[in-house]
Each structure stands twice: as C-alpha cells, then as structure tokens.
Design a protein around this motif. Sequence first.
Motif, mmCIF file in Angstrom:
data_model
loop_
_atom_site.group_PDB
_atom_site.id
_atom_site.type_symbol
_atom_site.label_atom_id
_atom_site.label_comp_id
_atom_site.label_asym_id
_atom_site.label_seq_id
_atom_site.Cartn_x
_atom_site.Cartn_y
_atom_site.Cartn_z
ATOM 1 N N LEU A 89 0.730 -1.249 0.135
ATOM 2 C CA LEU A 89 -0.042 0.063 0.019
ATOM 3 C C LEU A 89 0.905 1.309 0.105
ATOM 4 C CD1 LEU A 89 -2.895 1.497 0.358
ATOM 5 C CD2 LEU A 89 -2.352 1.355 2.775
ATOM 6 N N PHE A 90 0.671 2.062 -0.994
ATOM 7 C CA PHE A 90 1.610 3.157 -1.017
ATOM 8 C C PHE A 90 0.481 4.560 -0.873
ATOM 9 C CE2 PHE A 90 3.842 0.095 -3.720
ATOM 10 C CZ PHE A 90 5.244 0.576 -3.275
ATOM 11 N N SER A 91 0.958 5.732 -0.536
ATOM 12 C CA SER A 91 0.314 6.870 -0.728
ATOM 13 C C SER A 91 0.730 7.385 -2.233
ATOM 14 C CB SER A 91 0.819 8.002 0.408
ATOM 15 O OG SER A 91 2.028 8.593 -0.107
ATOM 16 N N VAL A 92 -0.298 8.299 -2.745
ATOM 17 C CA VAL A 92 0.225 8.788 -4.011
ATOM 18 C C VAL A 92 1.547 9.459 -3.852
ATOM 19 C CG1 VAL A 92 -2.307 8.697 -4.786
ATOM 20 C CG2 VAL A 92 -1.274 10.871 -3.586
ATOM 21 N N ASN A 93 2.118 9.959 -2.892
ATOM 22 C CA ASN A 93 2.979 10.696 -2.734
ATOM 23 C C ASN A 93 4.446 9.856 -2.735
ATOM 24 O OD1 ASN A 93 2.212 13.174 -2.472
ATOM 25 N ND2 ASN A 93 1.549 13.043 -0.444
ATOM 26 N N GLY A 94 4.099 8.476 -2.947
ATOM 27 C CA GLY A 94 5.259 7.435 -3.004
ATOM 28 C C GLY A 94 5.644 6.721 -1.735
ATOM 29 N N LYS A 95 5.197 7.249 -0.825
ATOM 30 C CA LYS A 95 5.275 6.491 0.524
ATOM 31 C C LYS A 95 4.980 5.115 0.744
ATOM 32 C CE LYS A 95 5.555 7.293 5.559
ATOM 33 N NZ LYS A 95 5.119 7.959 6.699
ATOM 34 N N LEU A 96 5.520 4.193 1.114
ATOM 35 C CA LEU A 96 5.320 2.851 1.550
ATOM 36 C C LEU A 96 4.393 2.966 2.939
ATOM 37 C CD1 LEU A 96 5.326 -0.383 0.784
ATOM 38 C CD2 LEU A 96 7.229 -0.534 2.013
ATOM 39 N N LEU A 97 3.270 2.535 2.768
ATOM 40 C CA LEU A 97 2.220 2.471 3.892
ATOM 41 C C LEU A 97 2.183 1.511 4.705
ATOM 42 C CD1 LEU A 97 -0.514 5.213 2.872
ATOM 43 C CD2 LEU A 97 1.677 5.784 4.053
ATOM 44 N N ALA A 98 2.036 0.299 3.973
ATOM 45 C CA ALA A 98 2.024 -1.094 4.508
ATOM 46 C C ALA A 98 2.592 -1.873 3.407
ATOM 47 C CB ALA A 98 0.482 -1.396 5.000
ATOM 48 N N HIS A 99 2.898 -3.333 4.036
ATOM 49 C CA HIS A 99 3.325 -4.332 3.369
ATOM 50 C C HIS A 99 2.726 -5.644 3.859
ATOM 51 C CE1 HIS A 99 6.649 -7.481 2.030
ATOM 52 N NE2 HIS A 99 5.945 -7.023 0.957
ATOM 53 N N ALA A 100 2.229 -6.549 3.030
ATOM 54 C CA ALA A 100 1.721 -7.942 3.276
ATOM 55 C C ALA A 100 2.127 -8.924 2.440
ATOM 56 C CB ALA A 100 0.298 -8.003 3.734
ATOM 57 N N GLN A 101 2.183 -10.168 2.897
ATOM 58 C CA GLN A 101 2.725 -11.314 2.078
ATOM 59 C C GLN A 101 1.270 -12.416 2.174
ATOM 60 O OE1 GLN A 101 6.263 -12.438 1.130
ATOM 61 N NE2 GLN A 101 5.203 -13.897 -0.443
ATOM 62 N N TRP A 130 -9.535 -7.792 2.967
ATOM 63 C CA TRP A 130 -8.555 -7.149 3.887
ATOM 64 C C TRP A 130 -8.785 -5.560 4.098
ATOM 65 C CZ3 TRP A 130 -3.270 -9.676 3.356
ATOM 66 C CH2 TRP A 130 -3.416 -10.658 2.455
ATOM 67 N N GLN A 131 -8.547 -5.392 5.291
ATOM 68 C CA GLN A 131 -8.431 -4.021 5.667
ATOM 69 C C GLN A 131 -7.681 -3.081 4.970
ATOM 70 O OE1 GLN A 131 -9.805 -3.236 9.802
ATOM 71 N NE2 GLN A 131 -7.689 -2.677 9.743
ATOM 72 N N ALA A 132 -7.838 -2.361 3.755
ATOM 73 C CA ALA A 132 -6.808 -1.514 3.016
ATOM 74 C C ALA A 132 -5.884 -0.873 3.820
ATOM 75 C CB ALA A 132 -7.603 -0.762 2.216
ATOM 76 N N HIS A 133 -6.178 -0.208 4.817
ATOM 77 C CA HIS A 133 -5.208 0.940 5.432
ATOM 78 C C HIS A 133 -3.959 0.195 6.181
ATOM 79 C CE1 HIS A 133 -7.563 0.449 9.177
ATOM 80 N NE2 HIS A 133 -6.421 0.856 9.748
ATOM 81 N N ASP A 134 -4.158 -1.004 6.391
ATOM 82 C CA ASP A 134 -3.189 -1.635 7.084
ATOM 83 C C ASP A 134 -2.837 -3.132 6.533
ATOM 84 O OD1 ASP A 134 -5.054 -3.191 8.357
ATOM 85 O OD2 ASP A 134 -4.785 -2.595 10.261
ATOM 86 N N LEU A 135 -3.534 -3.625 5.554
ATOM 87 C CA LEU A 135 -3.464 -4.913 4.860
ATOM 88 C C LEU A 135 -3.632 -6.038 5.873
ATOM 89 C CD1 LEU A 135 -0.631 -3.974 2.236
ATOM 90 C CD2 LEU A 135 -3.114 -4.324 2.362
ATOM 91 N N LYS A 136 -4.432 -5.802 6.890
ATOM 92 C CA LYS A 136 -4.852 -7.054 7.891
ATOM 93 C C LYS A 136 -5.812 -7.537 7.299
ATOM 94 C CE LYS A 136 -7.267 -7.556 12.262
ATOM 95 N NZ LYS A 136 -7.885 -6.951 13.350
ATOM 96 N N GLN A 137 -5.577 -9.226 7.226
ATOM 97 C CA GLN A 137 -6.649 -9.916 6.797
ATOM 98 C C GLN A 137 -8.146 -10.122 7.559
ATOM 99 O OE1 GLN A 137 -5.717 -14.014 5.592
ATOM 100 N NE2 GLN A 137 -4.299 -13.353 4.059
ATOM 101 N N LEU A 138 -9.076 -9.685 7.217
ATOM 102 C CA LEU A 138 -10.488 -9.604 7.857
ATOM 103 C C LEU A 138 -11.424 -10.909 7.879
ATOM 104 C CD1 LEU A 138 -11.517 -5.843 7.327
ATOM 105 C CD2 LEU A 138 -10.289 -6.767 9.238
#
Length: 187
Positions: A89-101, A130-138
């Motif tokens: 998950l990235f912001s449009v400013n290019g910052k990596l916000l979350a990563h999941a496998q 998934w919860q998009a803001h932190d990539l937690k599986q719901l």
Amino acid sequence: MAAVAACTEFVIPRAVLTGHEFEVTCASVCAELGLAISGSREGPCLIHSMSGDLLRALEAPEGCLRPRLIQSSTEGHCLVYYEHGHICLFSVNGKLLAHAQGDDKTKAMLLSRDGQYLLSGGDAGVLTVWQAHDLKQLFTYPGCDAGIRSMAMSHDQRCIITGMASGSIVLFYNDFNRWHHEYQSAY
C-alpha cells in the motif's frame, strides 16, 4: 465498417504516458485525483498526471518484483500486488504505508467503493477481504472448486461476482458494515 473507420479518425489520445522501459502489465486510474498508475514487467510502478506528466515512481520493498495488479482509491492510496504474493500500500506521494504477504497466487483484486476494503482472489479459489489501510486480513470466504480470475462488485457493494477458471461465475453476498462495526468496537 466504413462508419467505424470514420468515427475513429477523430479520436485523439488525451495524453501519452511514458517512462516504462518494459511492457505495461497493470494500470489504474484515479479520476478524482487526476492520476494514472501503471506497472511494467520488470520495472517500477509509475504515477502520472492525466495530462501526461511523470510525477513519481513507487519504490517497493526488497523482494517485491514484477507488479501484476494495481488498484487506486479516491483517498489517494495505491495497492499493488507483486509476484510471489506481496501486496503493498502506497500513498500517491510514493510513501510505502503497509506491506503484507498473501499465501495465494492472486489473479484478481478489487477495492471497495470507499477504499477501506480490498478483495483478492486467485488460483486457490479463495476470496479474501483485507482492511486496506494496514493490509490486515479480515475474512476469507470458503474456497471454490476453481481459481478466481476476475471479480466485480454490485453498486450497493452487497454482491461480489467472481469469474472462475472453470468458466463458472460465483456470487458472494457481502456486508462491509459488519467488519466496519467489528473494527470500530475493537478499538
């Protein structure tokens, strides 16, 4: 045929977006923010303005190679599925916000209309929320007998329709409010 040819003579591209060195494998448009996001076979994901300006490249973490699927939200987030199950998950400013496998070879992804939930499905025939803001599986729906190849959602977001590798179409009933309420109650 002549009528079709006559109509296409007047169609002029609005912009030509450049910057990839290899074939483009995935793309998404966020019309609300005037952005186009694309990924190439061996290269990074790029964010362009709708007028054609290259704004930035998304720097993925190590091991995240070959973007396969992209979804963008109206809130300015970009979700990218890379080869070998990596989701970023990235912001449009290019910052990596979350990563999941993930554990599935994902073939289809879809964001809810409000951008809060990500749906994914693939070769195992399992639809995951998934919860998009932190990539937690719901939630994971029970698996189907064939792999998921495509998906769409009804306008009211109550039905998820998946196209299967077997040629069948499977309909899932959904209630995003359930997960929203459970998340709000937990925190």
